[in-house]
Design a protein around this motif. Structure first.
Motif: not given
Length: 158
Positions: A20-21, A23, A80, A82, A119-123, A125-126
Motif C-alpha cells: 500500500w502506497h 511509491d 493511513v 482509509g 494524510f490526503h492524496e494531495s501532491e 502530502h505525497r
C-alpha cells in the motif's frame, strides 16, 4: 563500551515492505539500503520482501527470523486513515507484533511502520511523506548498524 572503533557488522538484513502506497514505502527501502551499505562498508546485504499490507509484515518477519539467515529484520509500511477502520490501531498492532517477533526470536527487528495523523492524496502530502520515508529509512539503517555493533561488543565482553 570501549573507546576503540566498533567493527563493521556483516551478513544479511531482511527488509519487509507493504505494498500500500508502494511509491512512498519504497523510499524508505532505498534510503535504508544506501545507509546500510555505507555504514557497513558493503558488509551488510539487504534482501527485500514484499507483502500486501502492514498486517502481513510480522508473520513474514517471524518466518524470516526463524531461518537463521539474517542479522536483523526491518518492517516498513505507510498506514493511513482509509475512513473504514482506525489506522492507529493497525499501526500499533503491527509494531507490537514486530516487538514480539524480536523478543521471541532474539533477532533485532526494526520498525519503519508509520501512520500520520492526517494524510490526503494531495501532491503536497505525497511529496512530504515521500521525503519523510527517506529520512526514516536512513534512521533505520543507522539504528540497525548501531545495534548490531553494540550486541557484538556485549557478546565479546561476556
Amino acid at each position: 563500551m570501549n573507546q576503540s572503533s566498533p567493527s563493521r557488522p556483516e551478513g544479511r538484513v531482511a527488509f519487509v515492505k507493504a505494498r500500500w502506497h508502494a511509491d512512498i514505502v519504497d523510499q524508505c527501502h532505498a534510503s535504508f539500503e544506501e545507509a546500510l551499505t555505507s555504514l557497513s562498508d558493503g558488509r551488510l546485504a539487504v534482501e527485500a520482501y514484499e507483502v500486501p499490507g502492514a498486517f502481513e509484515i510480522p508473520l513474514l518477519a517471524r518466518d524470516l527470523a526463524k531461518t537463521g539467515r539474517f542479522k536483523a529484520i526491518v518492517g516498513s509500511a505507510f498506514v493511513v486513515n482509509g475512513g473504514i477502520y482506525r489506522h492507529e490501531f493497525v499501526a500499533e498492532t503491527v509494531v507490537s507484533a514486530l516487538m514480539q517477533v524480536q523478543m521471541d526470536t532474539d533477532l533485532p527487528v526494526f520498525s519503519a511502520v508509520l501512520t500520520p495523523h492526517n494524510f490526503h492524496e494531495s501532491e503536497e502530502h505525497r511529496r512530504f511523506f515521500f521525503e519523510h520515508f527517506r529520512v526514516k529509512g536512513r534512521e533505520a539503517g543507522e539504528a540497525c548498524v548501531t545495534l548490531l555493533q553494540v550486541r557484538e561488543a556485549v557478546k565479546q565482553a561476556a
